[in-house]
Structures are given as C-alpha cells and as structure tokens.
Design a protein around this motif. Structure first.
Motif, PDB file in Angstrom:
ATOM      1  N   ARG A 197       0.815  -1.233   0.000  1.00  0.00           N
ATOM      2  CA  ARG A 197       0.000   0.000   0.000  1.00  0.00           C
ATOM      3  C   ARG A 197       0.843   1.275   0.000  1.00  0.00           C
ATOM      4  NH1 ARG A 197      -5.577   0.866   1.580  1.00  0.00           N
ATOM      5  NH2 ARG A 197      -5.132   2.794   2.642  1.00  0.00           N
ATOM      6  N   THR A 242      -1.487   3.215  -4.112  1.00  0.00           N
ATOM      7  CA  THR A 242      -2.910   2.864  -4.048  1.00  0.00           C
ATOM      8  C   THR A 242      -3.245   2.018  -5.287  1.00  0.00           C
ATOM      9  OG1 THR A 242      -3.416   4.895  -5.212  1.00  0.00           O
ATOM     10  CG2 THR A 242      -3.597   4.951  -2.800  1.00  0.00           C
ATOM     11  N   ILE A 297      -3.875  -0.133   7.754  1.00  0.00           N
ATOM     12  CA  ILE A 297      -2.639  -0.459   7.022  1.00  0.00           C
ATOM     13  C   ILE A 297      -1.413  -0.339   7.929  1.00  0.00           C
ATOM     14  CG2 ILE A 297      -1.074   0.428   5.204  1.00  0.00           C
ATOM     15  CD1 ILE A 297      -3.311  -1.256   4.078  1.00  0.00           C
TER      16      ILE A 297
END
Ligand SMILES: Nc1ncnc2c1ncn2[C@@H]1O[C@H](COP(=O)(O)OP(=O)(O)OP(=O)(O)O)[C@@H](O)[C@H]1O
Ligand SMILES: [Mg+2]
Length: 227
Positions: free
Chosen positions: A57, A60, A86
């Motif tokens: 991540r 994106t 995350i």
C-alpha cells in the motif's frame, strides 16, 4: 490461504504533467498460501516493483482486490482499508524488503537490525546478540558491526537490508530483488534463510533478476508482460 489478488489494476496519473496516464500493470490474479513463495517475473517496466508497492500500500490501487487472510480468519482488503488499518498491518503482519537500504544516518548496522526484534518486545541484549549472528551469517565483517551502513559497499548494504527484513519475520514478506548485488555465496545464504522462513509458514512474494536464485526458492512463477 494468506493472500488473494484479484483483477488488480494500476494506472499512474501524473497530474503535474497535464494528467498524463502511465500504465503500471493490469489484471493481476494470484493466490498465495502460508509458507509459499511466489515470484513475479517479466521484462523491465512490466510492473513488478509497482505490484509489490501496491501490496504494501505504498501505492494505491486503481481497481481490484488484495485480500489478506489473518490467522484468526478475518480478511482485510489491502486495496481498500483505511490508513490506520494499514499501519497496524505493517506493524504486525506484512514486511517489505526494498531494493535499497533506507536508514537514518549514524545508526549502526547492529542497531538497524536489532531494532526490529526490540520492536517485537525482545530484550536489548538478546536482540543485539541475534542481530550480530545474522550479520555474521550474511558475511558482514565484525569490524563493521558498530558503523553506519551508509558507508558500506552496495552488496554489504543489501545484506544489512535483508538482515533487517528477515530477523523478525512477519506473516507475509515482500522482497524486491533481495539478491541483486550479491555474489554467489551470499545469494545462497540469503536463499537458505528464506527457505527457513518458508518452513515457519511465512508467505513471500519476490522479484529476482537471477533465474538460478529464483528457481531455488520459488513455488509459483507469475509471468508479466509489458502492458
Ligand atoms: N510512482 C510512479 N509514477 C509514475 N509511473 C510509475 C511510478 N512507478 C512506476 N511507474 C511506471 O510503471 C511501470 C512499471 O514500473 P516498475 O518499476 O513496476 O517495473 P519493474 O517491472 O519493476 O521493472 P524493473 O525490472 O526495471 O525493476 C513503468 O513504466 C514505470 O515508469
Ligand atoms: Mg523493479
């Protein structure tokens, strides 16, 4: 199951250049079980590093899902959950070994590596001892242990980076060319360590330039074409 990647797409939009669009990768699909090693393989620019960064991540996702299966059965879609989730996932479950060592200045090699164990609650003394053993295993000379890796050679920096990445393994490990600037002996030593992690159930997604190294560790190859 540890990870399921479904219909993953990434297009970069460069807003500072009048919204030029650059294709990163498209329609990526794979599954990964605990203790399995999947290698991303394909030509330069095919999107291998971008996929790893998307799984972590750092990037994106444009569309698709990255379903991460926790040990307790909960599923987290890394492509969609919010930032706080995350950060927790990175702390507890997912590790990323970048291609190049990124560290603060004036921190010694032993401290860079032992920090990972200390963060997991291990004592200072045991952490330093284990860090030294790992550095020694990866052929870092003892006289370098207390120096900053910023002045180390490319291959030495990479070995410190790997030591840091694998000393306190999480459940999923992402590896971007972990053996790129290593000689044969050290490549084999790194592969041996990765095999031990597999036996402990760590799932891994990796990128290798060296086909021989890739074949020594890989269970599945995911072929990418240039998009
Ligand atoms: N942050 C970014 N912004 C814009 N484009 C990007 C970005 N990151 C990657 N790209 C583009 O995505 C494409 C894939 O790049 P990526 O680095 O993933 O390739 P790769 O398969 O890892 O190549 P190599 O084998 O050379 O490392 C390239 O065309 C690259 O220019
Ligand atoms: Mg790359």
């Amino acid at each position: 199951m540890r990870l399921e990647v479904k219909n993953l797409d990434k297009t970069f939009k460069i807003y500072t250049r009048g919204s030029i669009e650059v294709k990163g990768f498209n329609n990526i699909n794979f599954k990964l079980k605990k203790g399995e090693f999947l290698s991303l393989h394909g030509p330069s620019g095919a999107g291998k590093s971008s996929i790893l960064k998307t799984l972590y991540r750092t990037y994106t996702t444009t569309s698709g899902n990255i379903n991460y299966y926790k040990d307790d059965g909960t599923v987290i879609d890394i492509a969609k959950v919010d930032e706080s989730e995350i950060l927790k996932l990175r702390k507890e479950e997912v590790g990323y070994v970048s291609q190049f060592l990124q560290i603060l200045p004036r921190v010694s090699a032993v401290d860079v590596v032992s920090q990972q164990l200390i963060l997991k609650g291990e004592s200072q003394e045991i952490s330093r001892q284990k860090a030294k053993e790992m550095l020694d295993y990866l052929s870092i000379r003892e006289e370098l242990f207390d120096l900053s890796p910023l002045t180390f050679s490319g291959g030495e920096q990479q070995r410190v980076n790997i030591a840091k990445g694998i000393i306190a393994p999480k459940s999923l490990l992402l590896l971007d060319e972990p053996t790129a600037s290593l000689d044969k002996k050290n490549t084999i030593r790194v592969i041996e360590k990765l095999k031990q992690l597999k036996q402990k159930g760590v799932a891994m997604v990796g990128i290798f330039h060296d086909l021989e190294a890739m074949e020594m560790i890989t269970d599945k190859i995911y072929e990418l074409k240039r998009v």
